[in-house]
Scaffold this active site. Structure first.
Site, short mmCIF file in Angstrom:
data_model
loop_
_atom_site.label_atom_id
_atom_site.label_comp_id
_atom_site.label_asym_id
_atom_site.label_seq_id
_atom_site.Cartn_x
_atom_site.Cartn_y
_atom_site.Cartn_z
N CYS A 104 27.01 11.79 -3.34
CA CYS A 104 27.04 12.10 -4.78
C CYS A 104 26.13 13.27 -5.12
O CYS A 104 26.08 13.71 -6.27
CB CYS A 104 26.63 10.87 -5.58
SG CYS A 104 24.83 10.64 -5.70
N HIS A 149 6.37 -4.57 -0.14
CA HIS A 149 6.47 -3.11 -0.30
C HIS A 149 7.72 -2.51 0.33
O HIS A 149 7.75 -1.32 0.65
CB HIS A 149 5.21 -2.45 0.27
CG HIS A 149 3.96 -2.78 -0.50
ND1 HIS A 149 2.69 -2.63 -0.01
CD2 HIS A 149 3.81 -3.27 -1.76
CE1 HIS A 149 1.81 -3.02 -0.93
NE2 HIS A 149 2.46 -3.41 -1.99
N VAL A 194 5.55 -2.24 5.89
CA VAL A 194 6.93 -1.78 5.76
C VAL A 194 7.56 -1.57 7.14
O VAL A 194 8.66 -1.04 7.25
CB VAL A 194 6.98 -0.45 4.94
CG1 VAL A 194 6.45 -0.68 3.52
CG2 VAL A 194 6.17 0.67 5.62
N ASP A 195 6.84 -2.01 8.19
CA ASP A 195 7.22 -1.60 9.55
C ASP A 195 8.20 -2.54 10.25
O ASP A 195 8.63 -2.26 11.37
CB ASP A 195 5.97 -1.43 10.42
CG ASP A 195 5.10 -2.67 10.47
OD1 ASP A 195 5.62 -3.80 10.33
OD2 ASP A 195 3.87 -2.51 10.64
N GLY A 220 -5.88 -8.44 8.00
CA GLY A 220 -5.69 -7.00 8.21
C GLY A 220 -5.36 -6.23 6.95
O GLY A 220 -4.62 -5.25 7.01
N GLN A 261 -13.59 -5.72 9.78
CA GLN A 261 -14.59 -5.24 8.82
C GLN A 261 -14.59 -6.09 7.57
O GLN A 261 -13.55 -6.64 7.19
CB GLN A 261 -14.25 -3.81 8.43
CG GLN A 261 -14.02 -2.97 9.65
CD GLN A 261 -14.28 -1.51 9.43
OE1 GLN A 261 -14.13 -0.99 8.33
NE2 GLN A 261 -14.65 -0.85 10.49
N GLN A 309 2.49 -6.72 3.24
CA GLN A 309 2.48 -5.42 2.56
C GLN A 309 3.04 -4.36 3.50
O GLN A 309 3.20 -3.21 3.11
CB GLN A 309 1.04 -5.02 2.21
CG GLN A 309 0.34 -5.97 1.28
CD GLN A 309 -1.14 -5.63 1.17
OE1 GLN A 309 -1.54 -4.78 0.40
NE2 GLN A 309 -1.95 -6.28 1.98
#
Ligand code: NAD
Ligand code: ZN
Length: 251
Positions: free
Chosen positions: A157, A126, A110-111, A194, A222, A108
């Site tokens: 454009c 993503h 985008v890095d 994560g 968590q 997920q």
């Protein structure tokens, strides 16, 4: 459910055997795997920017209303991400890809850090924060073609240029989505790493994998919505747990 105690660092041997014998493995990663590289998660500390929550900025409506503000936020994130490096969690996934015959990494994030680490078989749900395109004519732009800052860039454009990420409320690239669900259904072991497992449809992948018979392993400091469904909950930072796990597997 098995809770790995970080203090004694002992893994369930059944788990290690299952991992050694599996042939088809799929992994879903979320913002948490990049946290140790210094990229803030959305819902953790540092997720807020100025007074905004990401959900208020990462939408088409926000960009339409105030493109400069949204571009400024992305410029800040682009600069931050350009300065960080993959961590031991990303590197351990590269080793796992080499070990298995059939290994798919669904992210997920985008890095681009999985690719930078050396993973090959990646499905980006993503998109990527490194790419951009024109809203009107869809022309692609690299960051180096653009000015990062508080003013949105315009295409030749005249259209506005946006980052090539999937915003909240937008649909995911269909081919990528289908391939991810197929891999989730086929795999013998599925890792959810994560991710808070609340952003749909990505959050369905581990559920679907488990339903189709996969062993479900979650790695997160968590508990999440997924934890009670997981066969093994390995509680801790992925940059520590994943390297320990592959060491234990003898990789
Ligand atoms: P999230 O922010 O909702 O959840 C992050 C999860 O990571 C939490 O469950 C947290 O407990 C866990 N975590 C924190 N530190 C960790 C560590 N060291 N090791 C393992 N887990 C750790 O993120 P999400 O579930 O990925 O969903 C948010 C959306 O935001 C995604 O769609 C993603 O595209 C996007 N996002 C991407 C990035 C990135 O590319 N790095 C960063 C922030 C958000
Ligand atoms: Zn254009």
């Amino acid at each position: 459910m098995i809770i790995l105690s970080r203090e004694d660092g002992i893994f369930d041997q059944g788990l290690i055997e299952a991992l050694k014998n599996a042939k088809k493995v799929a992994v879903l990663t979320g913002a948490g795997i990049s946290a140790e590289s210094g990229v803030p998660t959305f819902r953790g500390e540092g997720g807020m920017w100025k007074q905004y929550r990401p959900e208020e900025l990462a939408t088409f409506e926000a960009f339409s209303r105030d493109p400069n503000l949204v571009w400024e936020w992305y410029s800040w994130r682009k600069k931050l991400i350009a300065e960080v490096s993959p961590n031991p969690g990303h590197h351990a996934l590269v080793q796992l890809e080499k070990y298995y015959q059939d290994f798919t990494l669904v992210t997920q994030n985008v890095d681009n850090l999985h690719r930078e680490a050396g993973s090959n078989n990646i499905l980006e749900l993503h998109g990527s924060i490194r790419r951009n395109f024109c809203l009107d004519c869809a022309k692609n732009y690299e960051d180096s073609d653009l000015t990062l800052g508080s003013e949105v860039n315009s295409c030749d454009c005249g259209g506005l240029i946006r980052p090539a990420v999937v915003w909240f409320g937008e649909s995911l690239p269909q081919g990528v989505m289908e391939a991810s669900f197929q891999k989730a259904e086929e795999c013998e072991v599925f890792f959810s790493i994560g991710t808070s497992a609340v952003v749909y449809p990505a959050a369905m992948l581990p559920v679907q994998a488990k339903r189709a018979g996969a062993l479900l392993i979650e790695i997160n400091p968590q508990e999440t919505m997924l934890t009670t469904s997981a066969d093994h909950f390995l509680q801790g930072a992925s940059g520590e747990i994943l390297p320990e796990l592959i060491r234990e597997m003898g990789i």
